[in-house]
Scaffold this active site. Structure first.
Site, short mmCIF file in Angstrom:
data_model
loop_
_atom_site.label_atom_id
_atom_site.label_comp_id
_atom_site.label_asym_id
_atom_site.label_seq_id
_atom_site.Cartn_x
_atom_site.Cartn_y
_atom_site.Cartn_z
N ASP A 130 -6.18 -1.97 -2.24
CA ASP A 130 -5.02 -2.12 -3.13
C ASP A 130 -4.06 -3.19 -2.65
O ASP A 130 -3.98 -3.50 -1.46
CB ASP A 130 -4.28 -0.79 -3.26
CG ASP A 130 -5.15 0.30 -3.86
OD1 ASP A 130 -6.09 -0.06 -4.58
OD2 ASP A 130 -4.88 1.48 -3.59
N ILE A 131 -3.29 -3.73 -3.59
CA ILE A 131 -2.34 -4.79 -3.28
C ILE A 131 -1.28 -4.34 -2.28
O ILE A 131 -0.81 -5.13 -1.46
CB ILE A 131 -1.67 -5.31 -4.58
CG1 ILE A 131 -0.84 -6.56 -4.29
CG2 ILE A 131 -0.85 -4.23 -5.25
CD1 ILE A 131 -0.34 -7.25 -5.54
#
Length: 345
Positions: free
Chosen positions: A222-223
């Site tokens: 995930d970012i």
């Protein structure tokens, strides 16, 4: 008109001198007559309603009905005639696979190669198209099917190409997306530059721009998460890490807020579902008062955060430290290195 006037002057001058045409006038005038003759069109005999024999017709007159009834071959009508689309084109039988008979148990060669871990299905199709895949000593065609226990051999060219495909380990920072970014976001692959490379002893490869071709993430991160991210050109590694039947472990250190009882911890290990599908069993345990260790064998979108939310926890930090037997180790944040020959997931 200029030519006709010039001929007239020649005729007048020569006539005055010796009463005959000059040699130049004799040369030009017949050509002029022929050129005019081709421009003359007259109605046909039937249209005139006259009984004229063929001998009485001027030979330099072309009748319009001759053009109407003249058969022009198809290929002259269409300059871009395609013989394969013509009704008289030779019939071409559809290309068949190497197997003369169809067996319900037969499997596509590309699928079989992927299942055996030799290459990905996309790579298998590429090798087959190049004539690099052999069954019974003969190259096969795309779409060929064989029995599941058939021996399949790759050519030396295919093996050489596989050997030159690279896999990269990146310590992804927060704020970078694993795959294709949306507008306003940065892709993790932009960090794969010589300036961000961590050089190690006995390195297998020297950086080359061609190593970026076909480089894709084998799994998501995930970012707002950090840790080890695998980018590879090798379909075998991608399948091993993210294939449907993959059992490779991924280890995460997760910092959380909230209260978790024994029942909630048990649910994190087994019993939760996401998107209507039950999750595979996980290994979850406390490391300290606010940090959990997660070991998963799957990677659904934002899986750990959603699992924690389901038991009343909020994730405030997430770091992936291991994939299979390959650890993040001392790889600095934002830097990358090549996977070594002695490293196996």
């Amino acid at each position: 008109m200029a030519t006709i006037k010039k001929i007239s002057r020649l005729i007048d001058n020569d006539s005055c001198k010796n009463g005959s045409l000059s040699s130049r006038a004799q040369t030009i005038k017949p050509w002029t007559r022929r050129k005019k003759a081709h421009k003359v069109f007259a109605p046909s005999i039937q249209q005139q309603g006259k009984d004229i024999t063929a001998a009485e017709q001027p030979k330099n007159i072309v009748h319009d009905d001759a053009f109407q009834h003249k058969k022009i071959p198809f290929r002259q009508k269409n300059r871009y005639h395609d013989p394969t689309k013509s009704s008289d084109a030779p019939h071409r039988a559809p290309q068949k696979s190497n197997n003369a008979t169809s067996n319900p148990e037969d499997v596509r060669v590309s699928k079989l190669l992927a299942e055996r871990g030799i290459c990905s299905r996309r790579e298998a199709d590429e090798y087959i198209e190049r004539g690099w895949v052999f069954v019974d000593g003969k190259p096969i065609i795309l779409g060929a099917r064989v029995t599941p226990n058939t021996e399949i051999v790759l050519s030396p060219e295919a093996k050489k190409q596989q050997k030159h495909r690279v896999t990269i380990l990146l310590h992804k920072p927060i704020g970078y997306v694993s795959g294709q970014p949306e507008e306003g976001y940065r892709s993790a692959i932009t960090l794969i530059t010589p300036e961000h490379q961590l050089r190690v002893d006995n390195e297998s490869f020297a950086f080359n721009a061609k190593h970026l071709r076909g480089l894709a993430p084998a799994g998501r991160l995930d970012i707002d998460s950090t840790g080890i991210l695998v980018l590879t050109q090798d379909g075998r590694i991608a399948r091993r890490l993210i294939g449907e039947d993959s059992m490779i472990e991924k280890e995460y250190l997760v910092r959380v807020e909230g209260t978790l009882d024994e029942a909630g911890l048990a649910l994190l290990n087994h019993g939760l579902s996401l998107d209507g599908m039950p999750l595979k069993s996980a290994q979850v345990e406390w490391l300290n008062q606010d940090q959990l260790r997660f070991i998963l064998r799957e990677g659904k979108k934002r899986q750990i955060r959603r699992m924690c939310e389901a038991v009343g926890l909020t994730v405030i930090g997430l770091k992936r430290v291991r994939i299979g037997r390959v650890r993040l180790g001392k790889l600095p944040l934002g830097q990358w290195r090549y996977l070594q020959e002695n490293e196996i997931f």
